[in-house]
Design an enzyme around this catalytic site. Sequence first.
Site, mmCIF file in Angstrom:
data_model
loop_
_atom_site.group_PDB
_atom_site.id
_atom_site.type_symbol
_atom_site.label_atom_id
_atom_site.label_comp_id
_atom_site.label_asym_id
_atom_site.label_seq_id
_atom_site.Cartn_x
_atom_site.Cartn_y
_atom_site.Cartn_z
ATOM 1 C CG ASN A 192 1.802 -9.056 -4.023
ATOM 2 O OD1 ASN A 192 1.234 -7.991 -4.276
ATOM 3 N ND2 ASN A 192 2.773 -9.146 -3.133
ATOM 4 C CE1 TYR A 206 3.319 -1.081 -0.509
ATOM 5 C CE2 TYR A 206 2.231 0.064 -2.301
ATOM 6 C CZ TYR A 206 2.354 -1.053 -1.487
ATOM 7 O OH TYR A 206 1.499 -2.133 -1.641
ATOM 8 C CD GLU A 245 0.441 -0.112 6.521
ATOM 9 O OE1 GLU A 245 1.618 -0.324 6.214
ATOM 10 O OE2 GLU A 245 -0.465 -0.971 6.382
ATOM 11 C CG HIS A 290 -0.828 -3.328 1.981
ATOM 12 N ND1 HIS A 290 0.539 -3.314 2.109
ATOM 13 C CD2 HIS A 290 -1.315 -2.748 3.105
ATOM 14 C CE1 HIS A 290 0.867 -2.741 3.258
ATOM 15 N NE2 HIS A 290 -0.238 -2.377 3.888
ATOM 16 C CE LYS A 321 -0.294 -4.683 -2.872
ATOM 17 N NZ LYS A 321 0.947 -5.492 -3.047
#
Length: 150
Positions: A112, A49, A126, A115, A9
């Site tokens: 965090n 998302y 995905e 993903h 990310k």
Amino acid sequence: MERSLVLVKPDGVQRGLIGEVISRLERRGLRLVAARFVQVSQELAETHYAIHKGKPFYDGLIKYITSAPVMAMAWEGPNAIAAIRQTMGATRPTEAAPGSIRHDYALEVGRNLTHASDSGENGAKEVALWFKAEELVNWGRDVDRWIFEG
Ligand code: IDP
Ligand code: MG
């Protein structure tokens, strides 16, 4: 053989952790299938998302994932979903196992770093969302027989 989408990310990219994430997945024995460095569009972020739409953190999450480039990858291997999520650590860094990426490098759930897909079915979906079929590389490594039992 399972496939997972993996994203480093924006915070992971900004902090210079692309190599660390790739290194840990390679070291685990997983096989890279595709990779693309990309500025995520609003549309891709919302589709990716969609399951979180309506949750209190949704707007912040979309802002986070579109705030700077991400490193998008597809990785495969036996038990790839469980193995990769274990290597990433629990969603909340303070609950992530010691030695996992989120434990070792993160403090907050909204920063965090990575993903990873949460099921084989979502992994396939995905990967198809983030990559065109021709971007997925079918290949083998000489060492595969020493890592993959089958
Ligand atoms: P996962 O990334 O470990 O699969 P999910 O529950 O699918 O976790 O949530 C997707 C992402 O949304 C998380 O990685 C995190 O960046 C963000 N997120 C989840 N819960 C919260 C929260 O309570 N506050 C802020 N961000 C959150
Ligand atoms: Mg998730």
